[in-house]
Design a protein around this motif. Structure first.
Motif, PDB file in Angstrom:
ATOM      1  N   SER A 198     -23.243  44.958 -10.212  1.00 10.94           N
ATOM      2  CA  SER A 198     -23.202  43.706  -9.460  1.00 10.94           C
ATOM      3  C   SER A 198     -23.693  42.577 -10.354  1.00 10.94           C
ATOM      4  O   SER A 198     -24.768  42.686 -10.950  1.00 10.94           O
ATOM      5  N   MET A 199     -22.904  41.512 -10.434  1.00  9.08           N
ATOM      6  CA  MET A 199     -23.280  40.373 -11.261  1.00  9.08           C
ATOM      7  C   MET A 199     -24.168  39.387 -10.493  1.00  9.08           C
ATOM      8  O   MET A 199     -24.848  38.572 -11.111  1.00  9.08           O
ATOM      9  N   ASN A 200     -24.097  39.449  -9.186  1.00  7.13           N
ATOM     10  CA  ASN A 200     -24.950  38.573  -8.371  1.00  7.13           C
ATOM     11  C   ASN A 200     -24.732  38.932  -6.903  1.00  7.13           C
ATOM     12  O   ASN A 200     -23.960  39.854  -6.583  1.00  7.13           O
ATOM     13  N   VAL A 201     -25.382  38.207  -6.023  1.00  9.15           N
ATOM     14  CA  VAL A 201     -25.256  38.464  -4.590  1.00  9.15           C
ATOM     15  C   VAL A 201     -23.782  38.402  -4.172  1.00  9.15           C
ATOM     16  O   VAL A 201     -23.057  37.493  -4.582  1.00  9.15           O
ATOM     17  N   GLU A 202     -23.373  39.407  -3.419  1.00  8.65           N
ATOM     18  CA  GLU A 202     -22.014  39.516  -2.887  1.00  8.65           C
ATOM     19  C   GLU A 202     -20.948  39.707  -3.967  1.00  8.65           C
ATOM     20  O   GLU A 202     -19.743  39.611  -3.670  1.00  8.65           O
ATOM     21  N   VAL A 203     -21.352  40.017  -5.192  1.00 11.95           N
ATOM     22  CA  VAL A 203     -20.388  40.271  -6.270  1.00 11.95           C
ATOM     23  C   VAL A 203     -20.628  41.666  -6.816  1.00 11.95           C
ATOM     24  O   VAL A 203     -21.635  41.913  -7.494  1.00 11.95           O
ATOM     25  N   THR A 204     -19.727  42.587  -6.489  1.00 14.38           N
ATOM     26  CA  THR A 204     -19.863  43.953  -6.988  1.00 14.38           C
ATOM     27  C   THR A 204     -18.545  44.411  -7.589  1.00 14.38           C
ATOM     28  O   THR A 204     -17.481  43.888  -7.239  1.00 14.38           O
ATOM     29  N   ASP A 205     -18.634  45.395  -8.479  1.00 17.13           N
ATOM     30  CA  ASP A 205     -17.408  45.898  -9.099  1.00 17.13           C
ATOM     31  C   ASP A 205     -17.610  47.332  -9.530  1.00 17.13           C
ATOM     32  O   ASP A 205     -18.751  47.791  -9.737  1.00 17.13           O
ATOM     33  N   LYS A 206     -16.485  48.025  -9.677  1.00 20.32           N
ATOM     34  CA  LYS A 206     -16.528  49.445 -10.039  1.00 20.32           C
ATOM     35  C   LYS A 206     -16.890  49.640 -11.497  1.00 20.32           C
ATOM     36  O   LYS A 206     -16.498  48.856 -12.364  1.00 20.32           O
ATOM     37  N   GLY A 207     -17.632  50.702 -11.741  1.00 22.00           N
ATOM     38  CA  GLY A 207     -17.890  51.137 -13.106  1.00 22.00           C
ATOM     39  C   GLY A 207     -16.895  52.212 -13.495  1.00 22.00           C
ATOM     40  O   GLY A 207     -15.727  52.173 -13.101  1.00 22.00           O
ATOM     41  N   ASP A 208     -17.369  53.196 -14.218  1.00 19.95           N
ATOM     42  CA  ASP A 208     -16.472  54.231 -14.735  1.00 19.95           C
ATOM     43  C   ASP A 208     -16.251  55.391 -13.764  1.00 19.95           C
ATOM     44  O   ASP A 208     -15.224  56.060 -13.822  1.00 19.95           O
ATOM     45  N   SER A 239     -31.000  43.554 -15.056  1.00 21.02           N
ATOM     46  CA  SER A 239     -31.268  42.704 -16.224  1.00 21.02           C
ATOM     47  C   SER A 239     -30.983  41.251 -15.858  1.00 21.02           C
ATOM     48  O   SER A 239     -30.305  40.952 -14.876  1.00 21.02           O
ATOM     49  N   LEU A 240     -31.493  40.376 -16.727  1.00 19.37           N
ATOM     50  CA  LEU A 240     -31.288  38.939 -16.548  1.00 19.37           C
ATOM     51  C   LEU A 240     -30.079  38.553 -17.378  1.00 19.37           C
ATOM     52  O   LEU A 240     -30.165  38.407 -18.578  1.00 19.37           O
ATOM     53  N   LEU A 241     -28.940  38.386 -16.756  1.00 21.20           N
ATOM     54  CA  LEU A 241     -27.689  38.137 -17.476  1.00 21.20           C
ATOM     55  C   LEU A 241     -27.755  36.923 -18.379  1.00 21.20           C
ATOM     56  O   LEU A 241     -27.125  36.870 -19.413  1.00 21.20           O
ATOM     57  N   ALA A 242     -28.506  35.937 -17.988  1.00 20.31           N
ATOM     58  CA  ALA A 242     -28.549  34.698 -18.755  1.00 20.31           C
ATOM     59  C   ALA A 242     -29.071  34.945 -20.168  1.00 20.31           C
ATOM     60  O   ALA A 242     -28.746  34.214 -21.094  1.00 20.31           O
ATOM     61  N   GLU A 243     -29.881  35.954 -20.324  1.00 20.09           N
ATOM     62  CA  GLU A 243     -30.372  36.302 -21.656  1.00 20.09           C
ATOM     63  C   GLU A 243     -29.471  37.396 -22.199  1.00 20.09           C
ATOM     64  O   GLU A 243     -29.573  38.553 -21.811  1.00 20.09           O
ATOM     65  N   LEU A 244     -28.598  37.028 -23.107  1.00 21.85           N
ATOM     66  CA  LEU A 244     -27.567  37.962 -23.542  1.00 21.85           C
ATOM     67  C   LEU A 244     -28.125  39.242 -24.137  1.00 21.85           C
ATOM     68  O   LEU A 244     -27.485  40.266 -24.118  1.00 21.85           O
ATOM     69  N   ASP A 245     -29.298  39.180 -24.682  1.00 20.54           N
ATOM     70  CA  ASP A 245     -29.822  40.387 -25.305  1.00 20.54           C
ATOM     71  C   ASP A 245     -31.002  40.959 -24.539  1.00 20.54           C
ATOM     72  O   ASP A 245     -31.863  41.609 -25.095  1.00 20.54           O
ATOM     73  N   SER A 246     -31.038  40.714 -23.238  1.00 23.59           N
ATOM     74  CA  SER A 246     -32.134  41.311 -22.471  1.00 23.59           C
ATOM     75  C   SER A 246     -31.808  42.768 -22.197  1.00 23.59           C
ATOM     76  O   SER A 246     -30.675  43.111 -21.865  1.00 23.59           O
ATOM     77  N   GLN A 286     -35.577  45.333  -7.197  1.00 25.52           N
ATOM     78  CA  GLN A 286     -36.227  44.808  -8.410  1.00 25.52           C
ATOM     79  C   GLN A 286     -36.937  43.498  -8.062  1.00 25.52           C
ATOM     80  O   GLN A 286     -36.480  42.739  -7.212  1.00 25.52           O
ATOM     81  N   ASN A 287     -38.045  43.274  -8.755  1.00 26.90           N
ATOM     82  CA  ASN A 287     -38.879  42.099  -8.444  1.00 26.90           C
ATOM     83  C   ASN A 287     -38.868  41.086  -9.583  1.00 26.90           C
ATOM     84  O   ASN A 287     -39.809  40.307  -9.745  1.00 26.90           O
ATOM     85  N   MET A 288     -37.809  41.092 -10.398  1.00 26.96           N
ATOM     86  CA  MET A 288     -37.746  40.240 -11.579  1.00 26.96           C
ATOM     87  C   MET A 288     -36.730  39.105 -11.440  1.00 26.96           C
ATOM     88  O   MET A 288     -36.415  38.437 -12.419  1.00 26.96           O
ATOM     89  N   ASN A 289     -36.152  38.955 -10.268  1.00 28.31           N
ATOM     90  CA  ASN A 289     -35.142  37.923 -10.011  1.00 28.31           C
ATOM     91  C   ASN A 289     -33.914  38.094 -10.926  1.00 28.31           C
ATOM     92  O   ASN A 289     -33.289  37.115 -11.339  1.00 28.31           O
ATOM     93  N   HIS A 290     -33.572  39.328 -11.215  1.00 29.78           N
ATOM     94  CA  HIS A 290     -32.434  39.601 -12.081  1.00 29.78           C
ATOM     95  C   HIS A 290     -31.124  39.446 -11.331  1.00 29.78           C
ATOM     96  O   HIS A 290     -30.994  39.866 -10.182  1.00 29.78           O
ATOM     97  N   GLU A 291     -30.133  38.854 -12.026  1.00 22.93           N
ATOM     98  CA  GLU A 291     -28.806  38.746 -11.405  1.00 22.93           C
ATOM     99  C   GLU A 291     -28.060  40.079 -11.451  1.00 22.93           C
ATOM    100  O   GLU A 291     -27.377  40.461 -10.525  1.00 22.93           O
TER     101      GLU A 291
END
Lengths: 114, 116
Positions: A49-59, A94-101, A25-30
């Motif tokens: 993934s919430m950011n670089v080197e941070v990943t977690d399992k989904g369902d 998505s851009l996490l900082a914007e809660l409703d993005s 992605q080219n939007m600098n999304h976390e």
């Protein structure tokens, strides 16, 4: 143009042959995530993934791996694909900082495992 | 439970008919977002609308309108004067804020076929 790019669009492979589906992605999304879509089940989250080197399992993480070494890329790895992983896969960011993005989705990768 | 139910698996209408796609959700959260996405035959997911749980105002965008009712946990989508180009699978989705991520919980989708 702001976008999420997945490659390839279509992939046919055989059981057990390792493969990687790329997502960029080219939007600098976390936040980035992977979903799979199956008939009658809708879309289900595989990993996120919430950011670089941070990943977690989904369902539905079984049989998949991901990595987030750079902010823009979030590849999905199938170490030993099986026929039950035949599906339509979507990457999203998505851009996490914007809660409703809204989530921005890639165009999908249709994977067939024979 | 956090869940989205789209009970209509498939709907067929003739062009110019109005059609409503139902979406019922379940969540423990008081803060959440609801979405509709369109998936045309080409397969990509097209974002249509996002609504937060504190905004129950109905929204209209051209031939599209959305009716959000917290009392019945529903977020229904109406297409007025349907057209063949509206043929697609439509997904309703929920994003509970308690997840602290942008995870979406999708319904199983409603396939809409509009015949000329």
């Amino acid at each position: 143009e702001a976008q999420v790019t997945q490659n390839p669009r279509y992939l046919i492979t055989v059981t057990g042959k390792k493969l990687t589906v790329t997502c960029s992605q080219n939007m600098n999304h976390e936040y980035m995530s992977w979903y799979r879509q199956d008939p009658g089940l809708g879309l289900r989250q595989i990993y996120y993934s919430m950011n670089v080197e941070v990943t977690d399992k989904g369902d539905v993480p079984e049989g998949y791996k991901v990595s987030r070494k750079e902010k823009r890329n979030f590849p999905l790895i199938l170490e030993s694909p099986s026929p039950n992983q035949t599906s339509l896969y979507f990457c999203a960011s998505s851009l996490l900082a914007e809660l409703d993005s809204p989530l921005h989705f890639g165009n999908g990768t249709r994977l067939t495992v024979t | 439970a956090q869940k989205v139910t789209q009970a209509q698996t498939e709907i067929s209408v003739v062009e110019k008919e109005d059609v409503t796609l139902d979406c019922v959700y379940e969540t423990r959260d008081t803060t959440y977002y609801l979405f509709w996405y369109k998936q045309p035959p080409s397969g990509e997911l097209v974002f249509l609308i996002r609504r937060n749980s504190f905004d129950e105002q109905n929204e209209i965008s051209g031939r599209y309108s959305w009716n959000f009712q917290k009392s019945t946990s529903s977020f229904n989508f109406t297409i007025t004067a349907s057209q063949v180009v509206d043929s697609a699978v439509y997904f309703c989705a929920l994003s509970p804020r308690s997840y602290n991520t942008d995870k979406l919980i999708f319904g199983t989708g409603t396939r809409l076929q509009v015949f000329p």
